[in-house]
Design an enzyme around this catalytic site. Structure first.
Site, PDB file in Angstrom:
ATOM      1  N   LEU A   6       0.860  -1.193   0.000  1.00 51.01           N
ATOM      2  CA  LEU A   6       0.000   0.000   0.000  1.00 51.01           C
ATOM      3  C   LEU A   6       0.894   1.240   0.000  1.00 51.01           C
ATOM      4  O   LEU A   6       1.759   1.383   0.876  1.00 51.01           O
ATOM      5  CB  LEU A   6      -0.899   0.008   1.239  1.00 51.01           C
ATOM      6  CG  LEU A   6      -1.795   1.236   1.360  1.00 51.01           C
ATOM      7  CD1 LEU A   6      -3.061   1.053   0.551  1.00 51.01           C
ATOM      8  CD2 LEU A   6      -2.150   1.527   2.798  1.00 51.01           C
ATOM      9  N   ILE A   7       0.673   2.117  -0.973  1.00 54.41           N
ATOM     10  CA  ILE A   7       1.506   3.332  -1.080  1.00 54.41           C
ATOM     11  C   ILE A   7       0.606   4.556  -1.007  1.00 54.41           C
ATOM     12  O   ILE A   7      -0.410   4.626  -1.709  1.00 54.41           O
ATOM     13  CB  ILE A   7       2.278   3.367  -2.425  1.00 54.41           C
ATOM     14  CG1 ILE A   7       2.985   2.035  -2.688  1.00 54.41           C
ATOM     15  CG2 ILE A   7       3.283   4.517  -2.453  1.00 54.41           C
ATOM     16  CD1 ILE A   7       3.566   1.909  -4.099  1.00 54.41           C
ATOM     17  N   CYS A  10       0.114   8.636  -4.543  1.00 56.37           N
ATOM     18  CA  CYS A  10       0.585   8.105  -5.841  1.00 56.37           C
ATOM     19  C   CYS A  10       0.121   8.898  -7.052  1.00 56.37           C
ATOM     20  O   CYS A  10       0.265   8.425  -8.180  1.00 56.37           O
ATOM     21  CB  CYS A  10       0.122   6.653  -6.002  1.00 56.37           C
ATOM     22  SG  CYS A  10       0.924   5.546  -4.866  1.00 56.37           S
ATOM     23  N   SER A  12       1.410  11.532  -8.179  1.00 51.05           N
ATOM     24  CA  SER A  12       2.560  12.167  -8.843  1.00 51.05           C
ATOM     25  C   SER A  12       3.866  11.704  -8.195  1.00 51.05           C
ATOM     26  O   SER A  12       3.856  10.972  -7.202  1.00 51.05           O
ATOM     27  CB  SER A  12       2.440  13.696  -8.701  1.00 51.05           C
ATOM     28  OG  SER A  12       2.336  14.047  -7.328  1.00 51.05           O
ATOM     29  N   GLY A  15       5.804   8.523  -5.419  1.00 56.25           N
ATOM     30  CA  GLY A  15       4.757   7.527  -5.173  1.00 56.25           C
ATOM     31  C   GLY A  15       4.279   6.900  -6.468  1.00 56.25           C
ATOM     32  O   GLY A  15       4.141   5.675  -6.574  1.00 56.25           O
ATOM     33  N   TYR A 153       8.990  21.993   7.833  1.00 53.95           N
ATOM     34  CA  TYR A 153       9.081  20.764   7.025  1.00 53.95           C
ATOM     35  C   TYR A 153      10.151  19.841   7.605  1.00 53.95           C
ATOM     36  O   TYR A 153       9.914  18.644   7.808  1.00 53.95           O
ATOM     37  CB  TYR A 153       9.407  21.129   5.580  1.00 53.95           C
ATOM     38  CG  TYR A 153       9.650  19.928   4.691  1.00 53.95           C
ATOM     39  CD1 TYR A 153       8.590  19.136   4.248  1.00 53.95           C
ATOM     40  CD2 TYR A 153      10.945  19.565   4.298  1.00 53.95           C
ATOM     41  CE1 TYR A 153       8.815  18.023   3.431  1.00 53.95           C
ATOM     42  CE2 TYR A 153      11.169  18.459   3.487  1.00 53.95           C
ATOM     43  CZ  TYR A 153      10.106  17.697   3.053  1.00 53.95           C
ATOM     44  OH  TYR A 153      10.329  16.594   2.259  1.00 53.95           O
TER      45      TYR A 153
HETATM   46  P1  NAD Z   1       4.810  15.147  -4.981  1.00 55.84           P
HETATM   47  O1  NAD Z   1       4.222  16.448  -4.590  1.00 55.84           O
HETATM   48  O2  NAD Z   1       4.832  14.766  -6.412  1.00 55.84           O
HETATM   49  O3  NAD Z   1       4.126  13.942  -4.170  1.00 55.84           O
HETATM   50  C1  NAD Z   1       3.529  14.079  -2.913  1.00 55.84           C
HETATM   51  C2  NAD Z   1       2.206  13.373  -2.969  1.00 55.84           C
HETATM   52  O4  NAD Z   1       1.561  13.402  -1.686  1.00 55.84           O
HETATM   53  C3  NAD Z   1       1.242  14.066  -3.955  1.00 55.84           C
HETATM   54  O5  NAD Z   1       0.724  13.097  -4.828  1.00 55.84           O
HETATM   55  C4  NAD Z   1       0.178  14.662  -3.056  1.00 55.84           C
HETATM   56  O6  NAD Z   1      -1.088  14.738  -3.668  1.00 55.84           O
HETATM   57  C5  NAD Z   1       0.201  13.664  -1.915  1.00 55.84           C
HETATM   58  N1  NAD Z   1      -0.486  14.156  -0.703  1.00 55.84           N
HETATM   59  C6  NAD Z   1      -0.369  15.349  -0.095  1.00 55.84           C
HETATM   60  N2  NAD Z   1      -1.225  15.417   0.951  1.00 55.84           N
HETATM   61  C7  NAD Z   1      -1.888  14.230   0.995  1.00 55.84           C
HETATM   62  C8  NAD Z   1      -2.895  13.684   1.822  1.00 55.84           C
HETATM   63  N3  NAD Z   1      -3.425  14.376   2.845  1.00 55.84           N
HETATM   64  N4  NAD Z   1      -3.327  12.412   1.583  1.00 55.84           N
HETATM   65  C9  NAD Z   1      -2.816  11.697   0.561  1.00 55.84           C
HETATM   66  N5  NAD Z   1      -1.884  12.171  -0.283  1.00 55.84           N
HETATM   67  C10 NAD Z   1      -1.428  13.424  -0.066  1.00 55.84           C
HETATM   68  O7  NAD Z   1       6.292  15.159  -4.412  1.00 55.84           O
HETATM   69  P2  NAD Z   1       7.352  13.976  -4.159  1.00 55.84           P
HETATM   70  O8  NAD Z   1       8.679  14.607  -4.280  1.00 55.84           O
HETATM   71  O9  NAD Z   1       7.047  12.774  -4.957  1.00 55.84           O
HETATM   72  O10 NAD Z   1       7.100  13.678  -2.602  1.00 55.84           O
HETATM   73  C11 NAD Z   1       6.933  12.378  -2.076  1.00 55.84           C
HETATM   74  C12 NAD Z   1       7.615  12.308  -0.716  1.00 55.84           C
HETATM   75  O11 NAD Z   1       9.014  12.517  -0.893  1.00 55.84           O
HETATM   76  C13 NAD Z   1       7.134  13.361   0.285  1.00 55.84           C
HETATM   77  O12 NAD Z   1       6.967  12.754   1.552  1.00 55.84           O
HETATM   78  C14 NAD Z   1       8.296  14.347   0.335  1.00 55.84           C
HETATM   79  O13 NAD Z   1       8.374  14.979   1.583  1.00 55.84           O
HETATM   80  C15 NAD Z   1       9.474  13.418   0.089  1.00 55.84           C
HETATM   81  N6  NAD Z   1      10.684  14.063  -0.396  1.00 55.84           N
HETATM   82  C16 NAD Z   1      10.661  14.840  -1.517  1.00 55.84           C
HETATM   83  C17 NAD Z   1      11.841  15.454  -1.928  1.00 55.84           C
HETATM   84  C18 NAD Z   1      11.874  16.348  -3.141  1.00 55.84           C
HETATM   85  O14 NAD Z   1      12.852  17.087  -3.299  1.00 55.84           O
HETATM   86  N7  NAD Z   1      10.889  16.304  -4.025  1.00 55.84           N
HETATM   87  C19 NAD Z   1      13.026  15.266  -1.210  1.00 55.84           C
HETATM   88  C20 NAD Z   1      13.009  14.453  -0.091  1.00 55.84           C
HETATM   89  C21 NAD Z   1      11.838  13.852   0.310  1.00 55.84           C
END
Ligand code: NAD
Length: 309
Positions: A6-7, A10, A12, A15, A153
């Site tokens: 379960l992820i 997803c 974008s 995920g 954050y």
């Molecule tokens: P992203 O914005 O593409 O993905 C984040 C996802 O979380 C989105 O699909 C969004 O709709 C979803 N989301 C937000 N609130 C939600 C909720 N209440 N319920 C369900 N889904 C929800 O960005 P990403 O970079 O793929 O981020 C994924 C993870 O990676 C996050 O936890 C982020 O903190 C972490 N991360 C990202 C980076 C970066 O530089 N992009 C670096 C380190 C860690």
């Protein structure tokens, strides 16, 4: 039998990529439940999943901030059993502290921290009964080290690190593993959404010096960092796929070797001064050179590379 994974989050980024890669596992080891808050956004995932859709991948609604949504989602999973939970959903928040509301900071904690806690509480009894399971948490290098103008954050990711490191000890008794995955900058919608928010935000109650440091020092440095050492979500997903496939998953896994020099500064100097001073220097000295338009010695371009590509 395939393991049910379960992820969260997803629609974008990481995920989405992870869901697609696991669903296309050539040994068909996984049954992926790819969840998202808003099913209206499932088109990109469904397209990327291709043949796997309805076979090794199903899409389900899940808002990590809602108890009802979590219960509803789990009730739709065959047998209600989750073998691997990936807490991926997350939101960012960047800007001067004085200009950000407490409500915005609480939303970051509700999603990034309590969202993961809520899901773990829901799947843990089943994992404990079956004496097996793997909980993966997409943390960040900001869960290990603070980053300027990302205070709330980073705090939410530090909270995850403390929570899951503590839990990992007990769960070994149940043959349940925890892995905190710590990406550096990843080029996804995440940064784009943040920069968009920041470009229109006013940041009231913030003094002009702080705003100047944020806009003219932090933002260009951050863009530069993403541009030069940013990973693709595919690369990060690949690391997570390996972690999920391993028999003894590690507690922590960084994904970006190019970030290691910065990450090492804390380990080298437990007082913390080295990390704080080095990143201060990086931000305020190097950015000044960048703003002055120092020419790169290698190619003569106007962008001085802080990080080698
Ligand atoms: P992203 O914005 O593409 O993905 C984040 C996802 O979380 C989105 O699909 C969004 O709709 C979803 N989301 C937000 N609130 C939600 C909720 N209440 N319920 C369900 N889904 C929800 O960005 P990403 O970079 O793929 O981020 C994924 C993870 O990676 C996050 O936890 C982020 O903190 C972490 N991360 C990202 C980076 C970066 O530089 N992009 C670096 C380190 C860690």
């Amino acid at each position: 039998a395939p393991r049910t994974v379960l992820i969260s989050g997803c629609s974008s980024g990481i995920g989405l990529e992870l869901a697609v890669q696991l669903a296309h596992d050539h040994r068909q080891r996984y049954q992926v439940v790819a969840t998202m808050r808003d099913l209206g956004k499932k088109g990109t995932l469904e397209e990327a999943a291709g043949d796997a859709l309805g076979q090794t991948l199903t899409v389900a609604q899940l808002d990590v901030c809602s108890d009802e949504s979590v219960a509803q989602c789990l009730s739709c999973i065959q047998g209600g059993e989750v073998d691997v939970l990936v807490n991926n959903a997350g939101v960012g928040l960047v800007g001067p502290l004085e200009g950000i509301s407490l409500a915005a900071m609480q939303n970051v904690f509700d999603t990034n921290f309590f969202g993961a806690v809520r899901l773990v509480r829901a799947v843990l009894p089943g994992m404990k009964r079956r004496r097996k399971g793997h909980i993966v948490v997409v943390s960040s290098v900001m869960g290990l080290q603070g980053v300027v103008f990302n205070e709330a954050y980073a705090a939410s990711k530090f909270a995850l690190e403390g929570f899951f490191e503590s839990l990992a000890v007990q769960l070994l008794q149940f043959n349940i593993f925890i892995t905190l995955v710590e990406p550096g900058p990843v080029v996804t919608d995440f940064e784009g959404k943040l920069l968009q928010q920041v470009s229109t935000a006013e940041f009231p109650d913030t003094d002009p010096d702080t705003l100047h440091y944020f806009r003219d020092f932090y933002l260009p440095t951050s863009r530069e960092l993403f541009h030069s050492i940013g990973q693709s979500p595919q690369d990060v997903a690949q690391v997570i796929v390996k972690v999920i496939g391993s028999t003894r998953p590690p507690l922590r896994r960084q994904t970006n070797a190019r970030y290691t020099p910065l990450a090492a500064l804390k380990a080298v100097d437990p007082s913390g001064s080295l990390y704080v001073r080095a990143t201060h220097c990086l931000l305020f000295r190097w950015t000044r050179l960048l703003n002055l338009g120092l020419r790169c010695l290698a190619c003569g371009c106007l962008r001085f590379r802080i990080w080698p590509r």
